[in-house]
Scaffold this motif. Structure first.
Motif, PDB file in Angstrom:
ATOM      1  N   ASP A 151     -12.459  -6.612   2.407  1.00  0.00           N
ATOM      2  CA  ASP A 151     -12.496  -7.822   3.029  1.00  0.00           C
ATOM      3  C   ASP A 151     -11.085  -8.519   3.071  1.00  0.00           C
ATOM      4  OD1 ASP A 151     -11.775  -8.819   0.408  1.00  0.00           O
ATOM      5  OD2 ASP A 151     -13.370 -10.280   0.082  1.00  0.00           O
TER       6      ASP A 151
ATOM      7  N   THR B  58      -9.455 -10.958   2.569  1.00  0.00           N
ATOM      8  CA  THR B  58      -8.853 -11.516   1.367  1.00  0.00           C
ATOM      9  C   THR B  58      -7.899 -10.518   0.718  1.00  0.00           C
ATOM     10  OG1 THR B  58     -10.627 -12.906   0.926  1.00  0.00           O
ATOM     11  CG2 THR B  58      -9.009 -12.744  -0.750  1.00  0.00           C
ATOM     12  N   ASN B  59      -8.281  -9.501   0.361  1.00  0.00           N
ATOM     13  CA  ASN B  59      -7.407  -8.463  -0.031  1.00  0.00           C
ATOM     14  C   ASN B  59      -6.114  -8.010   0.762  1.00  0.00           C
ATOM     15  OD1 ASN B  59      -9.100  -7.938  -2.408  1.00  0.00           O
ATOM     16  ND2 ASN B  59     -10.152  -6.419  -1.309  1.00  0.00           N
TER      17      ASN B  59
END
Length: 88
Positions: free
Chosen positions: A2, A4-5
């Protein structure tokens, strides 16, 4: 994977990109109008260097480097504007 990473990786690289961009600016006397481009290129190169240390492929790390470069140039512009406002 995703988004976020990618942002987490980018935030860890921002300090390195900011430092390297400032060194390049002072060393080669780069005009301030070209600093965002310089920061993005440095971010991509730094992130591609760190690709071997992560489990992510080269494309993901290049995107994270571009985000880190844009963040570093935005931080630089924000600090410059805050400094200018403090002088008034």
């Amino acid at each position: 994977m995703d988004l976020t990473n990618i942002f987490i990786i980018a935030m860890t690289i921002v300090a390195i990109v900011t430092a390297v961009s400032e060194v390049l600016k002072k060393t080669f006397n780069i005009n301030a109008r070209y600093m965002p481009i310089t920061s993005v290129v440095v971010g991509i190169l730094v992130s591609m260097t760190f690709t071997q240390l992560t489990e992510y492929n080269l494309y993901i790390m290049a995107v994270a480097g571009a985000v880190a470069g844009l963040t570093a140039s935005g931080t630089f512009d924000l600090l410059k504007a805050a400094k200018k406002e403090g002088e008034l």
